[in-house]
Motif scaffolding. Structure first.
Motif, short mmCIF file in Angstrom:
data_model
loop_
_atom_site.label_atom_id
_atom_site.label_comp_id
_atom_site.label_asym_id
_atom_site.label_seq_id
_atom_site.Cartn_x
_atom_site.Cartn_y
_atom_site.Cartn_z
N GLY A 5 0.83 -1.11 0.03
CA GLY A 5 0.04 0.24 0.09
C GLY A 5 0.94 1.38 0.09
O GLY A 5 0.39 2.28 0.37
N ARG A 46 -10.29 4.35 0.93
CA ARG A 46 -10.94 3.83 2.23
C ARG A 46 -12.64 3.97 2.10
O ARG A 46 -13.32 4.76 1.73
CB ARG A 46 -10.45 4.87 3.41
CG ARG A 46 -9.10 5.01 3.76
CD ARG A 46 -9.00 6.00 4.99
NE ARG A 46 -9.32 4.99 6.01
CZ ARG A 46 -9.42 5.36 7.45
NH1 ARG A 46 -9.13 6.90 7.66
NH2 ARG A 46 -9.91 4.87 8.21
N ARG A 73 -17.97 -6.54 3.67
CA ARG A 73 -17.68 -7.56 2.68
C ARG A 73 -17.77 -7.19 1.10
O ARG A 73 -16.82 -7.24 0.62
CB ARG A 73 -18.61 -8.62 2.98
CG ARG A 73 -18.39 -9.82 2.31
CD ARG A 73 -19.20 -11.13 2.50
NE ARG A 73 -19.65 -11.09 3.82
CZ ARG A 73 -20.90 -10.75 4.50
NH1 ARG A 73 -21.95 -10.98 3.90
NH2 ARG A 73 -20.89 -11.15 5.69
N ARG A 118 -14.78 -4.61 0.72
CA ARG A 118 -13.47 -5.28 0.46
C ARG A 118 -13.43 -5.74 -1.07
O ARG A 118 -12.43 -5.82 -1.76
CB ARG A 118 -13.40 -6.27 1.43
CG ARG A 118 -11.82 -7.02 1.41
CD ARG A 118 -11.57 -7.54 2.92
NE ARG A 118 -10.28 -7.91 2.66
CZ ARG A 118 -9.80 -8.82 3.76
NH1 ARG A 118 -10.29 -9.06 4.66
NH2 ARG A 118 -8.48 -9.29 3.62
N TYR A 133 -11.71 -1.45 -1.61
CA TYR A 133 -11.47 -0.64 -0.58
C TYR A 133 -10.80 -1.25 0.77
O TYR A 133 -10.83 -2.39 0.90
CB TYR A 133 -12.82 -0.17 -0.11
CG TYR A 133 -13.74 1.09 -0.87
CD1 TYR A 133 -13.23 2.35 -0.91
CD2 TYR A 133 -14.52 0.35 -2.06
CE1 TYR A 133 -13.98 3.03 -1.98
CE2 TYR A 133 -15.15 1.09 -2.67
CZ TYR A 133 -14.97 2.52 -2.95
OH TYR A 133 -15.71 3.28 -4.00
N HIS A 134 -10.27 -0.06 1.45
CA HIS A 134 -9.49 -0.50 2.83
C HIS A 134 -10.80 -0.14 3.55
O HIS A 134 -11.29 0.91 3.61
CB HIS A 134 -8.31 0.33 2.92
CG HIS A 134 -7.77 0.06 4.45
ND1 HIS A 134 -6.73 -0.98 4.34
CD2 HIS A 134 -7.98 0.31 5.66
CE1 HIS A 134 -6.38 -0.90 5.83
NE2 HIS A 134 -7.10 -0.04 6.53
N THR A 183 -12.75 0.19 7.05
CA THR A 183 -12.85 0.37 8.59
C THR A 183 -14.23 0.25 8.91
O THR A 183 -15.19 0.85 8.51
CB THR A 183 -11.96 1.70 8.78
OG1 THR A 183 -10.75 1.66 8.50
CG2 THR A 183 -12.14 1.92 10.59
N ARG A 196 -14.14 -8.81 15.89
CA ARG A 196 -13.33 -9.57 14.65
C ARG A 196 -14.35 -10.59 14.13
O ARG A 196 -14.68 -10.84 12.87
CB ARG A 196 -12.07 -9.95 15.01
CG ARG A 196 -11.28 -10.71 13.92
CD ARG A 196 -11.51 -9.75 12.57
NE ARG A 196 -10.62 -8.78 12.70
CZ ARG A 196 -10.61 -7.85 11.89
NH1 ARG A 196 -11.06 -7.91 10.81
NH2 ARG A 196 -9.92 -6.61 12.02
N ASP A 229 -14.37 -9.31 7.55
CA ASP A 229 -13.86 -8.79 6.23
C ASP A 229 -13.49 -7.43 6.46
O ASP A 229 -12.88 -6.65 5.53
CB ASP A 229 -14.99 -8.84 5.24
CG ASP A 229 -15.47 -10.12 4.98
OD1 ASP A 229 -14.59 -10.82 4.22
OD2 ASP A 229 -16.54 -10.73 5.18
N ALA A 230 -13.72 -6.63 7.53
CA ALA A 230 -13.06 -5.32 7.73
C ALA A 230 -11.46 -5.47 8.16
O ALA A 230 -11.04 -6.20 8.55
CB ALA A 230 -13.89 -4.68 9.01
N ASP A 231 -10.97 -4.58 7.31
CA ASP A 231 -9.30 -4.38 7.53
C ASP A 231 -9.13 -3.60 9.02
O ASP A 231 -8.04 -4.14 9.45
CB ASP A 231 -8.95 -3.37 6.29
CG ASP A 231 -8.83 -4.13 5.02
OD1 ASP A 231 -8.18 -4.90 4.62
OD2 ASP A 231 -9.64 -3.50 4.47
N ASP A 232 -10.11 -2.90 9.45
CA ASP A 232 -9.88 -2.25 10.78
C ASP A 232 -11.04 -2.37 11.43
O ASP A 232 -12.01 -2.06 11.08
CB ASP A 232 -9.15 -0.64 10.77
CG ASP A 232 -7.90 -0.79 9.99
OD1 ASP A 232 -7.10 -1.52 10.17
OD2 ASP A 232 -8.09 0.06 8.79
#
Length: 357
Positions: free
Chosen positions: A118, A192, A207, A210, A214-215, A217, A228, A233-236
């Motif tokens: 990235g 984002r 979901r 992603r 997209y990144h 959050t 979690r 599927d969330a990055d953050d």
């Protein structure tokens, strides 16, 4: 090349030779935009795509030839070609494809690492030569120091904007001359998507976000919901009051904000902040009654009409969606429509080009 970077890196580790085909220019209704890539390994494996399947066979052979010769090649495919029935684009478009063997790609391992990590990087290619441009340095050469400097300036500007395309320079870097066609491909961190509200709809939006690149959050003030397990599927995942998080995080013109909290104590302070950001899309979930009440509260909070006009609420296109997954598709469809100027109407009956710009 972002979507195939991990596969290319694996080929590099395994010592497999390959060539990468990239769409560098398009005319009319081309199925893929400049920057779309397809790679072929020496043992015939394929990654990615440069069209809707119309010219892949011809490009496949071109890649194998490039691996064999170690030379870059450029070809144009379209219905106007003599061999249109063989490899022409049945959609009526024309694409210019550049093929590079791995041996002709400057600092390839570092470029792939930057893409996967990235970190911003750009490549500028002409003939068999290539420059690689990072924000703080340049590697490679196009064969002339003045051309290198001019190309690096052009590529640095395009990298800052995240744009990809062909520019024309003189043989020694002169502006307003077209002796050298330079294809610049920029790789910047993914845009984002910030989803507020840890509900089932948010899990479906995360979901699909992603999936679209997209990144993602997901933010919610309630730790029992923002887990979690619920959002794999969330990055953050962020456990914080939504408006406070939005005030503290980076938002730019590519950022998408999806407000699914559906509670005035979260929605109103969050949207007050959101509508002050440069985000390209701000959507909020709720019924029409909820939307009217939300607008009243925002006006009372001092938000002006120009800012309110940026708000997509109720969120999403009218697809008749019911489930969280269907609603996520409706939201994604509106985001895509906003990004590319689509009407959101069925293509059947429309007379405008399918692919705009």
């Amino acid at each position: 090349m972002r979507d195939i970077a991990d596969g290319l890196a694996a080929w590099r580790v395994a010592g497999v030779a390959f060539a990468v085909a990239t769409v560098v220019r398009t005319w009319r209704s081309a199925p893929r935009q400049p920057g779309a890539t397809m790679a072929v390994s020496a043992d015939g494996e394929v990654l990615g795509s440069v069209s809707g399947g119309c010219v892949e066979g011809a490009v496949y052979e071109l890649c194998l030839e490039s691996i064999e010769t170690g030379k870059a090649r450029t070809e144009i495919y379209g219905v106007s070609d003599d061999d249109a029935l063989g490899v022409g684009l049945t959609c009526g478009g024309t694409i210019e494809v550049r093929v590079q063997p791995d041996v002709a790609m400057t600092e390839l391992d570092e470029v792939l690492a930057a893409i996967s990590g990235g970190r911003p990087v750009a490549t500028a290619s002409a003939g068999d030569a290539q420059l690689v441009i990072w924000p703080d340095r340049v590697a490679g050469s196009l064969g002339d120091p003045d051309l290198d400097r001019a190309a690096a300036r052009q590529a640095a500007g395009m990298l800052a904007l995240g744009t990809t395309g062909t520019v024309h320079l003189g043989a020694h870097g002169e502006q307003r001359r077209d002796e050298v066609s330079l294809f610049v491909q920029s790789y910047v961190p993914p845009p984002r998507m910030i989803v507020f509200g840890a509900i089932d709809y948010a899990a479906a939006v995360a979901r699909i976000g992603r999936f679209l690149g997209y990144h993602v959050t997901v933010c919610d003030a309630r730790p029992v919901f923002a887990t979690r397990k619920r959002f794999p599927d969330a990055d953050d995942l962020v456990v914080q009051w939504p408006h406070r998080y939005l005030e503290s995080t980076a938002v730019d013109e590519r950022t998408v904000l999806c407000v699914l909290t559906h509670d005035p104590k979260f929605d109103v302070p969050l949207l007050e902040v959101a509508l002050r950001t440069p985000a390209c899309y701000i959507g909020a979930m709720g019924s029409r009654r909820t939307h009217s009440d939300r607008l009243r509260r925002l006006r009372e909070a001092g938000v002006d009409e120009a800012a309110l006009a940026r708000l997509s609420s109720p969120i999403g296109l009218d697809l008749g969606a019911r489930t969280p997954e269907e609603t996520a598709v409706a939201i994604a469809a509106e985001i895509i429509s906003r990004s590319w100027g689509g009407t959101g109407r069925p293509l059947t009956g429309l007379k405008s080009p399918i692919h705009r710009g």
